[in-house]
Design an enzyme around this catalytic site. Structure first.
Site, PDB file in Angstrom:
ATOM      1  N   TYR A 139      12.335   3.951 -10.179  1.00  0.00           N
ATOM      2  CA  TYR A 139      11.087   3.592 -10.851  1.00  0.00           C
ATOM      3  C   TYR A 139      10.873   4.420 -12.121  1.00  0.00           C
ATOM      4  O   TYR A 139      10.244   3.952 -13.063  1.00  0.00           O
ATOM      5  CB  TYR A 139       9.892   3.842  -9.928  1.00  0.00           C
ATOM      6  CG  TYR A 139       9.598   2.726  -8.955  1.00  0.00           C
ATOM      7  CD1 TYR A 139      10.512   2.374  -7.983  1.00  0.00           C
ATOM      8  CD2 TYR A 139       8.390   2.040  -9.004  1.00  0.00           C
ATOM      9  CE1 TYR A 139      10.232   1.360  -7.076  1.00  0.00           C
ATOM     10  CE2 TYR A 139       8.099   1.037  -8.107  1.00  0.00           C
ATOM     11  CZ  TYR A 139       9.024   0.698  -7.145  1.00  0.00           C
ATOM     12  OH  TYR A 139       8.738  -0.293  -6.255  1.00  0.00           O
ATOM     13  N   LYS A 184      21.505   5.508   0.919  1.00  0.00           N
ATOM     14  CA  LYS A 184      22.718   4.696   0.754  1.00  0.00           C
ATOM     15  C   LYS A 184      23.821   5.663   0.347  1.00  0.00           C
ATOM     16  O   LYS A 184      24.448   5.553  -0.716  1.00  0.00           O
ATOM     17  CB  LYS A 184      22.469   3.598  -0.295  1.00  0.00           C
ATOM     18  CG  LYS A 184      23.572   2.560  -0.404  1.00  0.00           C
ATOM     19  CD  LYS A 184      23.643   1.605   0.788  1.00  0.00           C
ATOM     20  CE  LYS A 184      24.861   0.690   0.659  1.00  0.00           C
ATOM     21  NZ  LYS A 184      25.038  -0.201   1.832  1.00  0.00           N
ATOM     22  N   ASP A 216      20.684  -0.585   4.467  1.00  0.00           N
ATOM     23  CA  ASP A 216      20.942  -1.933   4.995  1.00  0.00           C
ATOM     24  C   ASP A 216      20.823  -1.937   6.519  1.00  0.00           C
ATOM     25  O   ASP A 216      20.228  -2.849   7.113  1.00  0.00           O
ATOM     26  CB  ASP A 216      22.298  -2.476   4.515  1.00  0.00           C
ATOM     27  CG  ASP A 216      23.446  -1.481   4.667  1.00  0.00           C
ATOM     28  OD1 ASP A 216      23.194  -0.310   5.018  1.00  0.00           O
ATOM     29  OD2 ASP A 216      24.607  -1.876   4.433  1.00  0.00           O
ATOM     30  N   ASP A 240       9.593   1.119  -0.917  1.00  0.00           N
ATOM     31  CA  ASP A 240       8.827  -0.055  -1.340  1.00  0.00           C
ATOM     32  C   ASP A 240       9.255  -1.255  -0.506  1.00  0.00           C
ATOM     33  O   ASP A 240       8.429  -1.985   0.046  1.00  0.00           O
ATOM     34  CB  ASP A 240       9.081  -0.311  -2.833  1.00  0.00           C
ATOM     35  CG  ASP A 240       8.320  -1.518  -3.346  1.00  0.00           C
ATOM     36  OD1 ASP A 240       7.115  -1.616  -3.044  1.00  0.00           O
ATOM     37  OD2 ASP A 240       8.929  -2.364  -4.034  1.00  0.00           O
ATOM     38  N   ASP A 244       7.216  -3.082   3.033  1.00  0.00           N
ATOM     39  CA  ASP A 244       6.803  -4.489   3.110  1.00  0.00           C
ATOM     40  C   ASP A 244       7.413  -5.150   4.345  1.00  0.00           C
ATOM     41  O   ASP A 244       6.755  -5.940   5.028  1.00  0.00           O
ATOM     42  CB  ASP A 244       7.245  -5.268   1.852  1.00  0.00           C
ATOM     43  CG  ASP A 244       6.148  -5.310   0.787  1.00  0.00           C
ATOM     44  OD1 ASP A 244       5.372  -4.349   0.694  1.00  0.00           O
ATOM     45  OD2 ASP A 244       6.083  -6.313   0.040  1.00  0.00           O
TER      46      ASP A 244
HETATM   47  C1  IPM Z   1       3.516  -0.930  -4.005  1.00  0.00           C
HETATM   48  C2  IPM Z   1       3.644  -1.966  -5.076  1.00  0.00           C
HETATM   49  C3  IPM Z   1       3.934  -1.257  -6.398  1.00  0.00           C
HETATM   50  C4  IPM Z   1       5.259  -0.525  -6.233  1.00  0.00           C
HETATM   51  C5  IPM Z   1       3.950  -2.174  -7.626  1.00  0.00           C
HETATM   52  C6  IPM Z   1       2.647  -2.915  -7.777  1.00  0.00           C
HETATM   53  C7  IPM Z   1       4.295  -1.427  -8.886  1.00  0.00           C
HETATM   54  O1  IPM Z   1       4.617  -2.901  -4.758  1.00  0.00           O
HETATM   55  O2  IPM Z   1       2.624  -0.060  -4.108  1.00  0.00           O
HETATM   56  O3  IPM Z   1       4.285  -0.974  -3.053  1.00  0.00           O
HETATM   57  O4  IPM Z   1       6.332  -1.134  -6.381  1.00  0.00           O
HETATM   58  O5  IPM Z   1       5.222   0.667  -5.948  1.00  0.00           O
HETATM   59 MG    MG Z   2       5.407  -2.667  -2.809  1.00  0.00          MG
END
Ligand code: IPM
Ligand code: MG
Length: 354
Positions: A139, A184, A216, A240, A244
């Site tokens: 990032y 990784k 993975d 990240d 999710d």
């Molecule tokens: C999160 C989001 C952010 C990230 C985006 C909105 C930049 O996906 O907080 O997980 O990737 O960190």
């Molecule tokens: Mg995110």
């Protein structure tokens, strides 16, 4: 003492879920005699529209001076193609405030296992904390975008890995005592250093066991056997993605909150739901405010108000178990109805305690 809370409602469903959570905090503040003052600032797409900058100076200064920050959500198709996006504002805010540790807990609420896309016996009782490094890695490495070439650099220093590893091991000491570090290291140099440093830091925590997974394999294990995890420690991009993935297990990303903390700046840190701004349902009173409420509970706990945090979590859980559920959970409750139901429970327990 009155805690100054900087509120960044943001875009899309951000303002709706933020309003519901603050209304809950206001009740809890009375009941537990907690001094809190909430002040809202423009941030994200709305700040681009109003001030040409997703993170205006006044917002950054207020966030820096605050005892804690509550953030809704940012972004949307309206700003997606711009040179400066709402997302760049969020990344800058994290970096400027030194919020290097992102904590993302996911718990399966007992009695709601049927909401998980996985079988109940796989998910019953899961309680996982993702500790995501938030101010390094891909990032924040140099980004180059040319017509026929593009690159992003993934860099980590020993010090950056050490400090996030300490956060994970300390969390594991208070939890079930296991850290799974995800990297990784069979391919990436940054991961090889990551694994070496995490292994060294582990020696300071004899009560915590450490294991390592390639990212993975970790993605697969999270679905096959989520119960094997306690604390997952990982770098920015892997965290990240995995957070999710993890968020679907309890039933909806709309249930989960997060805290971003650091060594200095922004007091207790920045608290936001894991979900995004959901522009498709913005302004329709259909969002799930539970993730924002969990973020508010994490803020309360970080400010030292553990009982108030627990009261809020209990009220959210009981509301869900009573079947008051928003559309993401297959229910018909509006965002504001869910908020009202949670507040009715907070009020009830306040009356009972009085
Ligand atoms: C999160 C989001 C952010 C990230 C985006 C909105 C930049 O996906 O907080 O997980 O990737 O960190
Ligand atoms: Mg995110």
């Amino acid at each position: 003492m009155i805690a100054d809370i900087a509120v960044l409602p943001g875009d899309g469903i951000g303002p709706e879920v933020t309003a519901e959570a603050i209304a809950c905090l206001t009740i809890l503040a009375k009941r537990f005699a907690i001094g809190m003052r909430f002040t809202s600032y423009e941030f994200g797409g709305v700040a681009i529209d109003a001030q040409g900058d997703p993170l205006p100076e006044a917002t950054l200064a207020a966030a820096r001076a605050a005892d804690g920050i509550l953030m809704g959500a940012i972004g949307g198709p309206k700003w997606a193609g711009l040179a400066i996006t709402p997302e760049t504002g969020l990344l800058r805010l994290r970096k400027e405030l030194g919020l290097f540790a992102n904590l993302r807990p996911a718990r399966m609420i007992c009695g709601m296992e049927d909401l998980s896309p996985l079988r109940a016996e796989l998910v019953a009782g899961i309680d996982i904390l993702v500790v995501r490094e938030l101010t390094g890695g891909l990032y924040f490495g140099e980004h180059i975008l040319a017509d026929d070439h593009a690159s992003d650099v993934c860099a980590y220093s020993r010090a950056e890995i050490e400090r996030i590893a300490h956060v994970a091991f300390q969390a594991a000491e208070r939890r079930s005592g296991n850290v799974t570090s995800v990297d990784k290291a069979n391919v990436l140099a940054s991961s090889k250093l990551w694994r070496r440093v995490v292994t060294e830091v582990a020696t300071s925590y004899p009560g915590v066991t450490l294991d390592h997974l390639y990212v993975d394999a970790a993605a697969m294990e999270l679905i096959k056997n989520p119960k094997r995890f306690d604390v997952i420690l990982t770098e920015n991009l892997f965290g990240d993605i995995l957070s999710d993935e993890l968020s679907v297990i309890p039933g909806s990303i709309g249930l989960l909150g997060s805290a971003s903390t650091g060594a200095s700046g922004a007091g207790a840190g920045l608290f936001e739901p894991i979900h995004g701004s959901a522009p498709d349902i913005a302004g329709q009173d259909r969002a799930n405010p539970a993730g924002m409420m969990e973020s508010a509970a994490m803020l309360l706990a970080a400010l030292g108000h553990a009982s108030a945090a627990q009261a809020l979590r209990d009220a959210v859980r009981d509301t869900l178990l009573d079947g008051v559920r928003t559309a993401d959970l297959g229910g018909t409750a509006r965002c504001s109805e869910f908020g009202d139901a949670v507040r009715a429970r907070l009020q009830l327990s306040a009356d009972a305690a009085a």
